[in-house]
Design a protein around this motif. Sequence first.
Motif, PDB file in Angstrom:
ATOM      1  N   LEU A  12     -49.817   2.975 -19.714  1.00  0.00           N
ATOM      2  CA  LEU A  12     -50.837   2.974 -20.770  1.00  0.00           C
ATOM      3  C   LEU A  12     -50.477   1.949 -21.832  1.00  0.00           C
ATOM      4  N   ALA A  13     -51.398   1.009 -22.080  1.00  0.00           N
ATOM      5  CA  ALA A  13     -51.182   0.001 -23.114  1.00  0.00           C
ATOM      6  C   ALA A  13     -52.116   0.259 -24.285  1.00  0.00           C
ATOM      7  N   HIS A  14     -51.617   0.035 -25.490  1.00  0.00           N
ATOM      8  CA  HIS A  14     -52.371   0.271 -26.716  1.00  0.00           C
ATOM      9  C   HIS A  14     -52.511  -1.037 -27.479  1.00  0.00           C
ATOM     10  N   PHE A  15     -53.765  -1.451 -27.724  1.00  0.00           N
ATOM     11  CA  PHE A  15     -54.059  -2.673 -28.467  1.00  0.00           C
ATOM     12  C   PHE A  15     -54.863  -2.317 -29.720  1.00  0.00           C
ATOM     13  N   VAL A  16     -54.702  -3.120 -30.752  1.00  0.00           N
ATOM     14  CA  VAL A  16     -55.542  -3.010 -31.949  1.00  0.00           C
ATOM     15  C   VAL A  16     -56.240  -4.358 -32.125  1.00  0.00           C
ATOM     16  N   ILE A  17     -57.568  -4.349 -31.952  1.00  0.00           N
ATOM     17  CA  ILE A  17     -58.353  -5.585 -31.977  1.00  0.00           C
ATOM     18  C   ILE A  17     -59.138  -5.664 -33.285  1.00  0.00           C
ATOM     19  N   ARG A  18     -59.055  -6.805 -33.936  1.00  0.00           N
ATOM     20  CA  ARG A  18     -59.793  -7.036 -35.176  1.00  0.00           C
ATOM     21  C   ARG A  18     -61.007  -7.915 -34.908  1.00  0.00           C
ATOM     22  N   GLY A  19     -62.007  -7.776 -35.739  1.00  0.00           N
ATOM     23  CA  GLY A  19     -63.255  -8.495 -35.537  1.00  0.00           C
ATOM     24  C   GLY A  19     -63.137  -9.982 -35.815  1.00  0.00           C
ATOM     25  N   GLY A  20     -64.127 -10.712 -35.315  1.00  0.00           N
ATOM     26  CA  GLY A  20     -64.187 -12.148 -35.567  1.00  0.00           C
ATOM     27  C   GLY A  20     -63.192 -12.930 -34.739  1.00  0.00           C
TER      28      GLY A  20
END
Length: 319
Positions: free
Chosen positions: A285-293
């Motif tokens: 299981l991989a956890h990413f935090v993606i920000r807009g733009g």
Amino acid sequence: MKSHGSRDKLQATASSSQRRVLLLVFVSCFALATFLTFIYNTYHFASASASASASASVSASGSAASAGAGSVLPLPVFDALVHYASTSNATHRMTDTDIRAISAVLRDRGPGNLLVFGLGAESPLWLALNHGGRTVFLDENEFYVKYLEPRHPGLEAYDVSYTTKVRDFHDLVDAARASRAAECRPVQNLLFSECRLAINDLPNELYDVAWDIILIDGPSGWNPTSPGRMPSIFTTAVLARTGATAAKGPTDVLVHDFQFEVEQVLSKEFLCDENRVAGSGTPSLAHFVIRGGGPRDAFCSGQDSTAATSRTPQDKTGK
């Protein structure tokens, strides 16, 4: 005698006329009183109805506000659900560590808008843990969707028609790289996307939801003819950088079955190593935090549109 009789007739006629006038006056007064009473009652009835409606609206609003304020799942209940789910003997379920890792993110970010690719043994758990938020499931199997919905009240699920195949994933990634500044760009309206990896046939309103968490656990990738998770990973990457999802802040993205090649290659290409949360998740299981733009022609820093994908084969059995 004649004169006396005529006088009596005149008096009788005059008396009759007076009675008619009095009767007419009485009837007119009665009609006016009735009319005024009708107007009075109508006015007060309307006023009373409006007041009652306003009171009911205020009461309903107050009740709704109270219900919303208390809609978060109590922590002991949350923990109990995770405990029993992680120790169950259900077939084809996630591992204990995966369930707990996903649940930890739901606890930190929830309740909110949760989008889940794939239906499985854990679906009722994700729905329960996100109590007070909105949970939407997307699955490739139309019949499975229709089977589960009536058995789990409140479950919102839609079937998706995937056109990709696992055997083609290298070619699909190469094509997406080549058109990263065009059809497969990071920020775009997916409804009108012509990228082969874009999912553009969901209910329109789902593209306008500000998703807080997206869990990628589907579609299937059992064999070369399975659709694979290329479209779900690419679509998630675009959703997180575009529109309402991007505007509300960072999006937590969880990729299950990360030990397999498709998930690793696609996550590296579209979710990016620099967005992966260190020390989070598990080997599967991989956890990413993606920000807009972000850049218009690159998902990750240092991407080269001419780079080719690795073609190292890997067994997908057991997924």
